[in-house]
Design a protein around this motif. Sequence first.
Motif, PDB file in Angstrom:
ATOM      1  N   TRP A  44       0.865  -1.206   0.185  1.00 28.49           N
ATOM      2  CA  TRP A  44      -0.048   0.011  -0.107  1.00 28.49           C
ATOM      3  C   TRP A  44       0.855   1.211  -0.034  1.00 28.49           C
ATOM      4  O   TRP A  44       0.341   2.345  -0.425  1.00 28.49           O
ATOM      5  CB  TRP A  44      -1.019  -0.115   1.330  1.00 28.49           C
ATOM      6  CG  TRP A  44      -0.441  -0.457   2.425  1.00 28.49           C
ATOM      7  CD1 TRP A  44      -0.225  -1.428   2.919  1.00 28.49           C
ATOM      8  CD2 TRP A  44       0.069   0.580   3.498  1.00 28.49           C
ATOM      9  NE1 TRP A  44       0.504  -1.620   4.267  1.00 28.49           N
ATOM     10  CE2 TRP A  44       0.578  -0.108   4.585  1.00 28.49           C
ATOM     11  CE3 TRP A  44       0.286   1.904   3.451  1.00 28.49           C
ATOM     12  CZ2 TRP A  44       1.164   0.634   5.650  1.00 28.49           C
ATOM     13  CZ3 TRP A  44       1.013   2.603   4.555  1.00 28.49           C
ATOM     14  CH2 TRP A  44       1.261   1.996   5.571  1.00 28.49           C
ATOM     15  N   ARG A  45       2.219   1.080   0.417  1.00 32.49           N
ATOM     16  CA  ARG A  45       3.098   2.323   0.338  1.00 32.49           C
ATOM     17  C   ARG A  45       3.408   2.668  -1.227  1.00 32.49           C
ATOM     18  O   ARG A  45       3.942   3.676  -1.310  1.00 32.49           O
ATOM     19  CB  ARG A  45       4.269   1.881   1.145  1.00 32.49           C
ATOM     20  CG  ARG A  45       4.162   2.002   2.591  1.00 32.49           C
ATOM     21  CD  ARG A  45       5.301   2.243   3.362  1.00 32.49           C
ATOM     22  NE  ARG A  45       5.085   1.934   4.731  1.00 32.49           N
ATOM     23  CZ  ARG A  45       6.029   2.030   5.469  1.00 32.49           C
ATOM     24  NH1 ARG A  45       7.459   2.228   5.059  1.00 32.49           N
ATOM     25  NH2 ARG A  45       6.052   1.936   6.797  1.00 32.49           N
ATOM     26  N   ARG A  46       3.196   1.951  -2.017  1.00 34.32           N
ATOM     27  CA  ARG A  46       3.257   2.483  -3.521  1.00 34.32           C
ATOM     28  C   ARG A  46       2.483   3.622  -3.906  1.00 34.32           C
ATOM     29  O   ARG A  46       2.803   4.167  -4.901  1.00 34.32           O
ATOM     30  CB  ARG A  46       3.325   1.232  -4.639  1.00 34.32           C
ATOM     31  CG  ARG A  46       4.391   0.127  -4.496  1.00 34.32           C
ATOM     32  CD  ARG A  46       4.065  -0.815  -5.795  1.00 34.32           C
ATOM     33  NE  ARG A  46       2.797  -1.567  -5.898  1.00 34.32           N
ATOM     34  CZ  ARG A  46       2.415  -2.560  -5.170  1.00 34.32           C
ATOM     35  NH1 ARG A  46       3.483  -3.256  -4.558  1.00 34.32           N
ATOM     36  NH2 ARG A  46       1.308  -3.243  -5.354  1.00 34.32           N
ATOM     37  N   TRP A  47       1.386   3.457  -3.251  1.00 37.58           N
ATOM     38  CA  TRP A  47       0.499   4.569  -3.488  1.00 37.58           C
ATOM     39  C   TRP A  47       0.560   5.573  -2.507  1.00 37.58           C
ATOM     40  O   TRP A  47       0.293   6.956  -2.919  1.00 37.58           O
ATOM     41  CB  TRP A  47      -0.977   4.234  -3.520  1.00 37.58           C
ATOM     42  CG  TRP A  47      -1.212   3.124  -4.824  1.00 37.58           C
ATOM     43  CD1 TRP A  47      -1.355   1.605  -4.275  1.00 37.58           C
ATOM     44  CD2 TRP A  47      -0.955   3.269  -6.300  1.00 37.58           C
ATOM     45  NE1 TRP A  47      -1.000   1.077  -5.609  1.00 37.58           N
ATOM     46  CE2 TRP A  47      -1.180   2.010  -6.733  1.00 37.58           C
ATOM     47  CE3 TRP A  47      -1.073   4.492  -6.969  1.00 37.58           C
ATOM     48  CZ2 TRP A  47      -1.079   1.841  -8.085  1.00 37.58           C
ATOM     49  CZ3 TRP A  47      -0.881   4.286  -8.329  1.00 37.58           C
ATOM     50  CH2 TRP A  47      -1.028   2.790  -8.887  1.00 37.58           C
ATOM     51  N   LEU A  48       0.842   5.176  -1.318  1.00 40.60           N
ATOM     52  CA  LEU A  48       0.618   6.307  -0.172  1.00 40.60           C
ATOM     53  C   LEU A  48       1.659   7.158  -0.319  1.00 40.60           C
ATOM     54  O   LEU A  48       1.865   8.674  -0.272  1.00 40.60           O
ATOM     55  CB  LEU A  48       0.790   5.570   1.306  1.00 40.60           C
ATOM     56  CG  LEU A  48       0.923   6.598   2.499  1.00 40.60           C
ATOM     57  CD1 LEU A  48      -0.571   7.332   2.662  1.00 40.60           C
ATOM     58  CD2 LEU A  48       1.022   5.741   3.793  1.00 40.60           C
ATOM     59  N   MET A  49       3.109   6.832  -0.444  1.00 43.43           N
ATOM     60  CA  MET A  49       4.180   7.772  -0.450  1.00 43.43           C
ATOM     61  C   MET A  49       4.384   8.603  -1.635  1.00 43.43           C
ATOM     62  O   MET A  49       4.515   9.916  -1.385  1.00 43.43           O
ATOM     63  CB  MET A  49       5.454   6.817  -0.508  1.00 43.43           C
ATOM     64  CG  MET A  49       5.709   5.727   0.524  1.00 43.43           C
ATOM     65  SD  MET A  49       5.014   6.377   2.374  1.00 43.43           S
ATOM     66  CE  MET A  49       6.667   7.077   2.911  1.00 43.43           C
ATOM     67  N   PRO A  50       4.130   8.236  -2.793  1.00 42.11           N
ATOM     68  CA  PRO A  50       4.024   9.227  -4.062  1.00 42.11           C
ATOM     69  C   PRO A  50       2.611  10.076  -3.721  1.00 42.11           C
ATOM     70  O   PRO A  50       2.743  11.298  -4.087  1.00 42.11           O
ATOM     71  CB  PRO A  50       3.906   8.333  -5.082  1.00 42.11           C
ATOM     72  CG  PRO A  50       4.456   6.954  -5.122  1.00 42.11           C
ATOM     73  CD  PRO A  50       4.017   6.751  -3.241  1.00 42.11           C
ATOM     74  N   GLY A  51       1.879   9.663  -3.324  1.00 34.43           N
ATOM     75  CA  GLY A  51       0.306  10.498  -3.025  1.00 34.43           C
ATOM     76  C   GLY A  51       0.709  11.732  -1.905  1.00 34.43           C
ATOM     77  O   GLY A  51       0.504  12.671  -2.161  1.00 34.43           O
ATOM     78  N   LEU A  52       1.557  11.156  -0.911  1.00 42.01           N
ATOM     79  CA  LEU A  52       1.524  12.335   0.072  1.00 42.01           C
ATOM     80  C   LEU A  52       2.768  13.115  -0.320  1.00 42.01           C
ATOM     81  O   LEU A  52       2.786  14.511  -0.374  1.00 42.01           O
ATOM     82  CB  LEU A  52       2.514  11.630   1.262  1.00 42.01           C
ATOM     83  CG  LEU A  52       1.477  10.865   2.234  1.00 42.01           C
ATOM     84  CD1 LEU A  52       2.192   9.918   3.239  1.00 42.01           C
ATOM     85  CD2 LEU A  52       0.585  11.830   2.765  1.00 42.01           C
ATOM     86  N   ALA A  53       3.759  12.623  -1.237  1.00 39.57           N
ATOM     87  CA  ALA A  53       4.841  13.696  -1.899  1.00 39.57           C
ATOM     88  C   ALA A  53       3.923  14.545  -2.739  1.00 39.57           C
ATOM     89  O   ALA A  53       4.219  15.876  -2.733  1.00 39.57           O
ATOM     90  CB  ALA A  53       5.934  12.878  -2.910  1.00 39.57           C
ATOM     91  N   LEU A  54       3.082  14.080  -3.504  1.00 36.64           N
ATOM     92  CA  LEU A  54       2.175  14.799  -4.530  1.00 36.64           C
ATOM     93  C   LEU A  54       1.439  16.087  -3.838  1.00 36.64           C
ATOM     94  O   LEU A  54       1.485  17.180  -4.151  1.00 36.64           O
ATOM     95  CB  LEU A  54       1.071  14.039  -5.400  1.00 36.64           C
ATOM     96  CG  LEU A  54       0.292  14.888  -6.306  1.00 36.64           C
ATOM     97  CD1 LEU A  54       1.381  15.491  -7.338  1.00 36.64           C
ATOM     98  CD2 LEU A  54      -0.503  13.864  -6.774  1.00 36.64           C
ATOM     99  N   ALA A  55       0.929  15.495  -2.612  1.00 35.03           N
ATOM    100  CA  ALA A  55      -0.021  16.578  -1.957  1.00 35.03           C
ATOM    101  C   ALA A  55       0.781  17.447  -1.220  1.00 35.03           C
ATOM    102  O   ALA A  55       0.414  18.597  -1.132  1.00 35.03           O
ATOM    103  CB  ALA A  55      -0.696  15.524  -0.490  1.00 35.03           C
TER     104      ALA A  55
END
Length: 159
Positions: A112-123
């Motif tokens: 699930w970190r494959r989506w969380l980490m890039p998503g947080l960086a984008l946010a």
Amino acid sequence: QFEEGSRVAQIFSGCFFGGLAMWLMFANSNKFSFVQRASLEKRLSVCCYICTYVALFSTFFNLLQLTEIDDSILPYQDGYTMDLCRPIEWICTCPLLQLILVIMGGVKIPSWRRWLMPGLALAILVTGLASTLSPNTPLRVSFFAVSCLAFAVLFYFNK
């Protein structure tokens, strides 16, 4: 009179080809769930390909910064001119760099970190840009606070 049309065409083609390159990068590669479980050699190879795309995007945006196409004048900052390509470059590349960290971690990192980490960086980057472009101080501070909160969550998961 054709100068404005030329500028719009350059911006449109830059956005279109940048989006096309991103789509091709993900459509023509292995699924990241497979890559994350693969051998270290395969993970390193995929991460090197992603770094190559990041370098190409950075080159494109840095060359675009030399022009006046991306200049944005911030009226509330006494006419400060900001190169808009710089935060757009970060928005396009930093999530990919976070994805590389997760892929290189292999199976020890939850999927699930494959989506969380890039998503947080984008946010973080989008709210930071919104904070920069916001004309009034309360809105700017609230965007900054949301960005700091997202950064704290990202930092917590990257320990």
